[in-house]
Design a protein around this motif. Sequence first.
Motif, PDB file in Angstrom:
ATOM      1  N   SER A  68       9.329  -2.025 -25.273  1.00  0.00           N
ATOM      2  CA  SER A  68      10.469  -1.118 -25.480  1.00  0.00           C
ATOM      3  C   SER A  68      11.505  -1.726 -26.423  1.00  0.00           C
ATOM      4  O   SER A  68      12.176  -1.001 -27.159  1.00  0.00           O
ATOM      5  CB  SER A  68      11.118  -0.735 -24.148  1.00  0.00           C
ATOM      6  N   LYS A  69      11.618  -3.050 -26.419  1.00  0.00           N
ATOM      7  CA  LYS A  69      12.551  -3.707 -27.343  1.00  0.00           C
ATOM      8  C   LYS A  69      12.034  -3.615 -28.775  1.00  0.00           C
ATOM      9  O   LYS A  69      12.806  -3.419 -29.711  1.00  0.00           O
ATOM     10  CB  LYS A  69      12.748  -5.163 -26.943  1.00  0.00           C
ATOM     11  N   GLU A  70      10.730  -3.759 -28.933  1.00  0.00           N
ATOM     12  CA  GLU A  70      10.134  -3.740 -30.263  1.00  0.00           C
ATOM     13  C   GLU A  70      10.003  -2.326 -30.827  1.00  0.00           C
ATOM     14  O   GLU A  70      10.137  -2.118 -32.030  1.00  0.00           O
ATOM     15  CB  GLU A  70       8.757  -4.412 -30.211  1.00  0.00           C
ATOM     16  N   TYR A  71       9.748  -1.361 -29.954  1.00  0.00           N
ATOM     17  CA  TYR A  71       9.449  -0.001 -30.407  1.00  0.00           C
ATOM     18  C   TYR A  71      10.392   1.037 -29.794  1.00  0.00           C
ATOM     19  O   TYR A  71       9.957   2.121 -29.419  1.00  0.00           O
ATOM     20  CB  TYR A  71       8.000   0.360 -30.069  1.00  0.00           C
ATOM     21  N   LYS A  72      11.685   0.744 -29.738  1.00  0.00           N
ATOM     22  CA  LYS A  72      12.611   1.650 -29.067  1.00  0.00           C
ATOM     23  C   LYS A  72      12.712   3.024 -29.719  1.00  0.00           C
ATOM     24  O   LYS A  72      13.117   3.981 -29.073  1.00  0.00           O
ATOM     25  CB  LYS A  72      13.991   1.016 -28.932  1.00  0.00           C
ATOM     26  N   ASN A  73      12.316   3.141 -30.985  1.00  0.00           N
ATOM     27  CA  ASN A  73      12.347   4.436 -31.666  1.00  0.00           C
ATOM     28  C   ASN A  73      10.967   4.903 -32.097  1.00  0.00           C
ATOM     29  O   ASN A  73      10.842   5.754 -32.973  1.00  0.00           O
ATOM     30  CB  ASN A  73      13.276   4.376 -32.883  1.00  0.00           C
ATOM     31  N   ASN A  74       9.938   4.345 -31.478  1.00  0.00           N
ATOM     32  CA  ASN A  74       8.575   4.725 -31.842  1.00  0.00           C
ATOM     33  C   ASN A  74       7.718   4.767 -30.582  1.00  0.00           C
ATOM     34  O   ASN A  74       7.036   3.803 -30.238  1.00  0.00           O
ATOM     35  CB  ASN A  74       8.003   3.733 -32.858  1.00  0.00           C
ATOM     36  N   ARG A  75       7.774   5.898 -29.903  1.00  0.00           N
ATOM     37  CA  ARG A  75       7.068   6.026 -28.630  1.00  0.00           C
ATOM     38  C   ARG A  75       5.554   5.906 -28.795  1.00  0.00           C
ATOM     39  O   ARG A  75       4.875   5.393 -27.906  1.00  0.00           O
ATOM     40  CB  ARG A  75       7.421   7.337 -27.933  1.00  0.00           C
ATOM     41  N   ASP A  76       5.011   6.347 -29.920  1.00  0.00           N
ATOM     42  CA  ASP A  76       3.564   6.223 -30.136  1.00  0.00           C
ATOM     43  C   ASP A  76       3.132   4.758 -30.152  1.00  0.00           C
ATOM     44  O   ASP A  76       2.132   4.387 -29.520  1.00  0.00           O
ATOM     45  CB  ASP A  76       3.139   6.900 -31.439  1.00  0.00           C
TER      46      ASP A  76
END
Length: 184
Positions: free
Chosen positions: A147-155
């Motif tokens: 979630s820290k790495e991909y907070k704006n990329n749910r895929d």
Amino acid sequence: MSIGLKRTTVILEEHEVEWESMAMETISLLKSILGDIAIDIQHVGSTSIQDIVAKPIIDIAVGVREINQVLSKNDQLEESGVIYRKQDVAGQLLYVMGDFQKEIRTHHIHIVTYGSTAWNNYINFRDYLNYDKDMAREYSELKKTLSKEYKNNRDRYTEGKHNLINKILGMASEWKNAKLLEEI
């Protein structure tokens, strides 16, 4: 406590006991609309697993004999705020609830064939992680990292969980089979 997220974002929250009562309200609504079409309706996904972080979106699995029967209820479902989204996974229908003007989803409702692999995976995953606290903790920690790495990329966040989810599903299936053998 908050509920709902914008479609592409990933924000995790500590487990909230209120999620269960929110899920039960939705399950009651779905039962009242779907009637005998639904064989079983269960709260699944991370909000149904105690002691782990979750996106504040309630996942519900609806087990039916024939998924296309649900489509005949789309008008009634829509009147109650349950909107047909698409068949995003082969053999499943996805319905959503939320504040669509703000692009916020509060619920994902997965229509699957009762007793199918998909149905069993939803139930076994939930039950196993509520049983195996160490594996639940490992899963929760991975979710935090992703979630820290991909907070704006749910895929990408979802892709990052894929291998561990498959491992857990294998363990959950073995655990469930062992439980069934104990009952014999």
